[in-house]
Design a protein around this motif. Sequence first.
Motif, PDB file in Angstrom:
ATOM      1  N   ARG A  85       0.795  -1.233   0.000  1.00  0.00           N
ATOM      2  CA  ARG A  85       0.000   0.000   0.000  1.00  0.00           C
ATOM      3  C   ARG A  85       0.832   1.290   0.000  1.00  0.00           C
ATOM      4  O   ARG A  85       0.548   2.195  -0.779  1.00  0.00           O
ATOM      5  N   PRO A  86       1.888   1.407   0.850  1.00  0.00           N
ATOM      6  CA  PRO A  86       2.654   2.663   0.823  1.00  0.00           C
ATOM      7  C   PRO A  86       3.285   2.917  -0.547  1.00  0.00           C
ATOM      8  O   PRO A  86       3.313   4.046  -1.025  1.00  0.00           O
ATOM      9  N   VAL A  87       3.767   1.837  -1.170  1.00  0.00           N
ATOM     10  CA  VAL A  87       4.384   1.997  -2.485  1.00  0.00           C
ATOM     11  C   VAL A  87       3.325   2.413  -3.499  1.00  0.00           C
ATOM     12  O   VAL A  87       3.555   3.247  -4.374  1.00  0.00           O
ATOM     13  N   TYR A  88       2.150   1.836  -3.345  1.00  0.00           N
ATOM     14  CA  TYR A  88       1.040   2.146  -4.255  1.00  0.00           C
ATOM     15  C   TYR A  88       0.759   3.648  -4.226  1.00  0.00           C
ATOM     16  O   TYR A  88       0.617   4.294  -5.267  1.00  0.00           O
ATOM     17  N   ALA A  89       0.725   4.213  -3.020  1.00  0.00           N
ATOM     18  CA  ALA A  89       0.482   5.650  -2.909  1.00  0.00           C
ATOM     19  C   ALA A  89       1.676   6.434  -3.436  1.00  0.00           C
ATOM     20  O   ALA A  89       1.515   7.445  -4.129  1.00  0.00           O
ATOM     21  N   ALA A  90       2.879   5.936  -3.156  1.00  0.00           N
ATOM     22  CA  ALA A  90       4.085   6.668  -3.576  1.00  0.00           C
ATOM     23  C   ALA A  90       4.178   6.761  -5.093  1.00  0.00           C
ATOM     24  O   ALA A  90       4.808   7.676  -5.634  1.00  0.00           O
ATOM     25  N   ALA A  91       3.544   5.820  -5.800  1.00  0.00           N
ATOM     26  CA  ALA A  91       3.595   5.845  -7.265  1.00  0.00           C
ATOM     27  C   ALA A  91       3.026   7.148  -7.817  1.00  0.00           C
ATOM     28  O   ALA A  91       3.355   7.558  -8.920  1.00  0.00           O
ATOM     29  N   LEU A  92       2.190   7.820  -7.016  1.00  0.00           N
ATOM     30  CA  LEU A  92       1.628   9.097  -7.464  1.00  0.00           C
ATOM     31  C   LEU A  92       2.718  10.137  -7.718  1.00  0.00           C
ATOM     32  O   LEU A  92       2.520  11.086  -8.472  1.00  0.00           O
ATOM     33  N   ALA A  93       3.852   9.947  -7.083  1.00  0.00           N
ATOM     34  CA  ALA A  93       4.933  10.917  -7.239  1.00  0.00           C
ATOM     35  C   ALA A  93       5.749  10.665  -8.504  1.00  0.00           C
ATOM     36  O   ALA A  93       6.576  11.488  -8.876  1.00  0.00           O
ATOM     37  N   LEU A  94       5.533   9.519  -9.155  1.00  0.00           N
ATOM     38  CA  LEU A  94       6.323   9.188 -10.352  1.00  0.00           C
ATOM     39  C   LEU A  94       5.631   9.714 -11.604  1.00  0.00           C
ATOM     40  O   LEU A  94       4.502  10.194 -11.558  1.00  0.00           O
ATOM     41  N   VAL A 105      -5.826   7.236  -7.017  1.00  0.00           N
ATOM     42  CA  VAL A 105      -6.519   8.097  -6.055  1.00  0.00           C
ATOM     43  C   VAL A 105      -7.868   7.475  -5.695  1.00  0.00           C
ATOM     44  O   VAL A 105      -8.240   7.384  -4.521  1.00  0.00           O
ATOM     45  N   GLU A 106      -8.567   7.032  -6.721  1.00  0.00           N
ATOM     46  CA  GLU A 106      -9.883   6.437  -6.468  1.00  0.00           C
ATOM     47  C   GLU A 106      -9.757   5.227  -5.545  1.00  0.00           C
ATOM     48  O   GLU A 106     -10.483   5.102  -4.554  1.00  0.00           O
ATOM     49  N   GLN A 107      -8.791   4.353  -5.848  1.00  0.00           N
ATOM     50  CA  GLN A 107      -8.621   3.140  -5.050  1.00  0.00           C
ATOM     51  C   GLN A 107      -8.235   3.472  -3.605  1.00  0.00           C
ATOM     52  O   GLN A 107      -8.733   2.860  -2.672  1.00  0.00           O
ATOM     53  N   LEU A 108      -7.364   4.460  -3.434  1.00  0.00           N
ATOM     54  CA  LEU A 108      -6.922   4.828  -2.087  1.00  0.00           C
ATOM     55  C   LEU A 108      -8.099   5.360  -1.271  1.00  0.00           C
ATOM     56  O   LEU A 108      -8.270   5.029  -0.106  1.00  0.00           O
ATOM     57  N   GLU A 111      -0.754   9.708   2.610  1.00  0.00           N
ATOM     58  CA  GLU A 111      -1.540   9.466   1.400  1.00  0.00           C
ATOM     59  C   GLU A 111      -2.270  10.729   0.976  1.00  0.00           C
ATOM     60  O   GLU A 111      -2.297  11.087  -0.204  1.00  0.00           O
ATOM     61  N   GLY A 112      -2.883  11.392   1.989  1.00  0.00           N
ATOM     62  CA  GLY A 112      -3.648  12.593   1.689  1.00  0.00           C
ATOM     63  C   GLY A 112      -2.805  13.658   1.007  1.00  0.00           C
ATOM     64  O   GLY A 112      -3.237  14.285   0.046  1.00  0.00           O
ATOM     65  N   GLY A 167      13.034   1.356  -2.395  1.00  0.00           N
ATOM     66  CA  GLY A 167      12.243   2.132  -1.441  1.00  0.00           C
ATOM     67  C   GLY A 167      12.863   3.493  -1.188  1.00  0.00           C
ATOM     68  O   GLY A 167      12.169   4.513  -1.166  1.00  0.00           O
ATOM     69  N   ALA A 168      14.187   3.498  -1.056  1.00  0.00           N
ATOM     70  CA  ALA A 168      14.884   4.765  -0.822  1.00  0.00           C
ATOM     71  C   ALA A 168      14.677   5.694  -2.008  1.00  0.00           C
ATOM     72  O   ALA A 168      14.426   6.895  -1.841  1.00  0.00           O
ATOM     73  N   TYR A 169      14.759   5.103  -3.211  1.00  0.00           N
ATOM     74  CA  TYR A 169      14.575   5.918  -4.411  1.00  0.00           C
ATOM     75  C   TYR A 169      13.170   6.520  -4.428  1.00  0.00           C
ATOM     76  O   TYR A 169      12.992   7.708  -4.689  1.00  0.00           O
ATOM     77  N   LEU A 170      12.175   5.689  -4.100  1.00  0.00           N
ATOM     78  CA  LEU A 170      10.784   6.166  -4.097  1.00  0.00           C
ATOM     79  C   LEU A 170      10.617   7.290  -3.063  1.00  0.00           C
ATOM     80  O   LEU A 170       9.983   8.299  -3.346  1.00  0.00           O
TER      81      LEU A 170
END
Lengths: 465, 389
Positions: free
Chosen positions: A49-58, A69-72, A88-89, A449-452
Amino acid sequence: MSELVAAEDVLLFVNAAVTATGQREFRSTAAAQHFSLRFVHEYVRVNYRPVYAAALALDINHHNAALIVEQLLRTPHEAGGPEEKRAEGRLIAARLALLPPQRVYRLFRALRAAGVNNRRTRAIVRAWLAARPDPALDAVKYRPGLKAALRHVHGRPADAETGDFLFAPGRRVRYGNATLDAYRRAHHEQGALYELPFTVAEGFAARHKVPREVFLERIAPRMTRLEQLRTERAADLTVMPLTRLALYVLSLPFGERVERRAELTHALRAAARRAAGSYAGSWGRVAAVLDDSFSSSGSAVKRRRPLAVALGCHFLLEALAAPGAYTALWTSGDSDPLLVRPHGPTPLGMRILDALETGPDRVVIVSDGWDNAPPGLAGEVLRVWRTRLDAERRTSVVHLNPVYDAEGFDVRRLAPSVPTAGIRDAEDLAALVEIAQFAEGRTGFAELGAYLDRRVELFLTEAGG
Amino acid sequence: MTRIDLTGLDVRPAQVWGGVRIVPLVRDEPMAGLRLRRELYEGSGLATVDLGDRTTYTSYVPHGFVADWTGAEAGAEKGAESAAYGTLLGGEGAPPCVPVRRLHRLAKRRQGERRLRFLPLHLALDGYLALHFGGPSVVWDDWSRKALGQGLSPRAEAAYAGWAVPGLTEALRIFELHPGQCGMLLYVADALAAAFVVPHPDDYRVLHPTLVEDLYGELVHHYAYFGGPVPEFTARIRDGVGGIRTLADLRAAARQKERAWAEAHDGLMARDLLETSYAFDRVYRMGGFDLYRFLPPFLRDGREQHIGELITDHKGRAAYLKTFRLSDKQIRKGHLLQRLADHDWHLGETAEALGTSYAEIVRRIEAAGLGGLLDTHVVARRLREKEEG
């Protein structure tokens, strides 16, 4: 071992989120793409889940950003705790600010249809609406979307006039706000059309039976850049993003491309230089293998997209390479980038050999990964090259793939020894090459993870600043 | 001439989609002097073919082929006339759809034109359906009075349109044409389903989509329906100790892979088509080109058997080829008809030659759907006599 698996899953998701749009591709249907993408989203959401949210930054595409966003927001109970929810918010808010408004309104409507109306969702929607620069323009341009969003979160319109415009249109005889009043007048008065946004004015123009040419001529100053390109107005090409520009060039007939060669080349080079930024000229000797086979024609909904990405990459790599140290090899054997067209088979293996023969520091392959003349030769050439001829890794090889393979839940790879990354816009090439390094299987989850984390931090500071 | 000669056509690596494998055939140089183009029939409708002797038959004909050719001494200048594709068409101002309702003969040269119109595979099917139906030279008791009085009952064979073959439409759509491609071999579940060759790459480009409208045998449909995906023959480069030291070695190995594929394909996958000897029957001669239909030997040795049609140049090389794969049932029927013809439809002698009994040969004829040809009374009497005797 499990770390490697996790890293692979994450990279797979990033590739999917960059390339897949749920639309028809050359080899798979829209339904297959949709189904496959849904699965990947759910899998990553549940497991990482944290990675899933972090993908928004890519640099993922808008379709996937909205989906994340919808899924979160739909599954708040799966978040680890208040800390994680807050993180996440912030990511969601920052990403929504980047999305085109029509997409955000569509997302809000999806949330409404799904009955998602928790406190966090309401706060996020309200914050986004409050940050809109011109509420009256939104009211005119995205009227149903805005109404639905306000109703859903029990929000207040920005001001009394906009509120009346949306929910009680008969109440006022005239509006103080120029846009709202123009909309009112446009029902009766042709002149008022040209004070409205293009998409709204278009409907009124049809109703007033304004000739198309006259309408386009007068509305031109109100058009966005894309609208100008779409209506084939003389848009200022030098400010267009690279991939858009490549798509535009490919949409022109050959005759026109030859006629406007200087202008188009100049615009493409300018866009590429902008995209290259500080990296320009820093990549040393570069050889590119670019796929212009028949399959690069894409599909009816993504017309010539893979070819446009390849064309964009061509100019970007030219800008990234040291001056004069760039070689482009199209699979068809043609050499004029401005006249490329999708045709012929994909003899990637032979082209990669040609590329390696130029003795480059970097080889970049842009292809959908269907190597068919003969099949699998590209993978074999790359494997033997890595194991026998270049074990010291003097040359770095990266494969960029613009097409999501619904069956494999990932973009198609050429060889296990060569990192593959999905690509949607040529502009993101440099960032994707960075990500692709993780795909070689030598780095673990911790580094990824560090990169993300780094990307997320950068993303949030940019959004905040 | 007993073999199909594909000289001048090179094999390129196959492209696979599900159970369908398409092997492109490429010419270095287009064949001079002959062009094929497609003729559309309005409403892709039913067409009536007039056979000339007051018989007509009605069939579904989505498209026909038109062959243009230059003289027998087809030199470069003469070939150039038809090599500019489409100019002949444009000159006439012909509409893209030609409303043809009534077609005269299967291969028809139009008046005053040096062009031949024929319907794909109809020559071949016509040849197969009429196989030995000239009737026996001696009329035996067994030969039905009905056949003499009312003519032969119409014969029918089942075939499937290309779009009814699962996966074929998609495979043809995503297939990537090679430069210079003049034909292809189509495999379904790795059984050769059809071969298609034309003289010029531009013709192929135009005719490629018509493949989905053509007819395919029962066997092809069943294989596509029940067969799973076929494997891709992916390249493998052997790089054992001391094998590959430089980039040039690697290139040589890669080239060798391409050649190996072509050899393996011709010897293994297309062997039955290329090495079987066929009975050729010339239908039409046009300039230096001959239009043939061909029938297989109908041997029951497990080999694949194709019927088809072929245009050859003066050296016997295939300029145009189209085949239809027969199912086992169809091969058995052809085999039986040939044996019967060999013995002038004498059932007793045929049974002896096949090493079987009179009752068995009658059963086989009935099983092959030819029971209507036998006089039931005569057969019943014979069988009774045999039993009593």
